[in-house]
Design a protein around this motif. Sequence first.
Motif: not given
Length: 211
Positions: A1-17, A60-69
């Motif tokens: 799907m074009a707007e599918d979002i994948l989150l890489y995270t760990n529950p003990m991290s800034r991934g919670r943000m 949509d194929g674009a990678v974004v890192t850093e919680a604020a970003a």
Amino acid sequence: MAEDILLYTNPMSRGRMARWMLEEVGRPYRVEVLDYGTTMKAPAYLAVNPMGKVPAIVHDGAVVTEAAAICAYLADAFPEAGLVPAAGPARAAYFRWLFFAAGPLEAAVTNRALQVDVPADKSAFVGYGSFGRVMDVLEQAVSRADYVAGDRFSAADVYVGSHIGYGLHFGSMERRPAFERYDERLASRPAFQRAAEADDRLMAEAPGGAA
């Protein structure tokens, strides 16, 4: 799907943000939980984020890192969620406090937690002056209105609020009444509660997690 979002995270991290922000956006997303020192440092994930840390999202194929970003990106990508103030003073405050938290606030809290003492005559070098000054400025920011950009919740509150929530929980920030009121206001949001419940559940299910 074009707007599918994948989150890489760990529950003990800034991934919670990032998860909280995704819940505020209200779009479906998938989650891949990574472990410190293993999958987070594996070649497959380093191809996504060479820093080998979480969170990261792929949209949509674009990678974004850093919680604020990630917060800023998702707010822009899905404007219908209403998480970016319109042009004017509220939008200026939105950017101001989002990046204040990503810069001076995080640096000041991290240095204090690591017991890094910056000499008074060298305070200009660290970009935040002193821990006390940062706390005073942050207190003013969350005392002017219900939210940092005014009377409406925004993506900046996800990021600023997460820092304050973590700081109060772990004792890395001063427990000031203004911080506690702001934290309670944000913790009552359904999206925050959904995100926290999902991450707490992951922690409980992990080997050695809470019962």
